[in-house]
Scaffold this motif. Structure first.
Motif, PDB file in Angstrom:
ATOM      1  N   SER A  12       0.822  -1.185   0.144  1.00  0.00           N
ATOM      2  CA  SER A  12      -0.203   0.163  -0.008  1.00  0.00           C
ATOM      3  C   SER A  12       0.836   1.237   0.126  1.00  0.00           C
ATOM      4  O   SER A  12       0.490   2.261  -0.684  1.00  0.00           O
ATOM      5  N   LEU A  13       1.934   1.101   0.834  1.00  0.00           N
ATOM      6  CA  LEU A  13       2.682   2.284   0.905  1.00  0.00           C
ATOM      7  C   LEU A  13       3.575   2.622  -0.448  1.00  0.00           C
ATOM      8  O   LEU A  13       3.577   3.796  -0.879  1.00  0.00           O
ATOM      9  N   GLY A  16       0.878   3.958  -2.901  1.00  0.00           N
ATOM     10  CA  GLY A  16       0.710   5.377  -2.585  1.00  0.00           C
ATOM     11  C   GLY A  16       1.821   6.398  -3.054  1.00  0.00           C
ATOM     12  O   GLY A  16       1.557   7.391  -3.813  1.00  0.00           O
ATOM     13  N   ILE A  19       1.990   6.646  -6.987  1.00  0.00           N
ATOM     14  CA  ILE A  19       0.732   7.470  -7.560  1.00  0.00           C
ATOM     15  C   ILE A  19       1.073   8.733  -7.270  1.00  0.00           C
ATOM     16  O   ILE A  19       0.609   9.763  -8.171  1.00  0.00           O
ATOM     17  N   LEU A  20       1.668   9.369  -6.264  1.00  0.00           N
ATOM     18  CA  LEU A  20       1.860  10.724  -5.896  1.00  0.00           C
ATOM     19  C   LEU A  20       3.204  11.107  -6.874  1.00  0.00           C
ATOM     20  O   LEU A  20       2.928  12.238  -7.457  1.00  0.00           O
ATOM     21  N   LEU A  26      -1.936   5.586 -12.353  1.00  0.00           N
ATOM     22  CA  LEU A  26      -2.851   4.945 -11.335  1.00  0.00           C
ATOM     23  C   LEU A  26      -3.633   4.085 -11.411  1.00  0.00           C
ATOM     24  O   LEU A  26      -3.750   3.159 -10.860  1.00  0.00           O
ATOM     25  N   TYR A  33      -2.090  -3.567  -7.618  1.00  0.00           N
ATOM     26  CA  TYR A  33      -2.316  -3.559  -6.041  1.00  0.00           C
ATOM     27  C   TYR A  33      -3.546  -4.676  -5.607  1.00  0.00           C
ATOM     28  O   TYR A  33      -3.386  -5.428  -4.750  1.00  0.00           O
TER      29      TYR A  33
END
Length: 50
Positions: A12-13, A16, A19-20, A26, A33
């Protein structure tokens, strides 16, 4: 002091952060994921306790 990390929070990290950094990825990141979480769920639920 022991620190135990599961694979789900790490995935998840990483997702994230990617995506940033690269918002165009995305769709791919979400798809990968979901596949990873689904496979992990199937593998963990399929274990037989002896």
């Amino acid at each position: 002091m022991n620190l135990t990390l599961g694979l789900t929070p790490i995935v998840s990290l990483v997702a994230g952060i990617l995506i940033l950094l690269v918002p165009r990825l995305l769709n791919y990141i979400v798809a990968i994921y979901l596949i990873v979480i689904g496979v992990l769920g199937l593998v963990n639920s399929g274990q037989v306790m002896m």
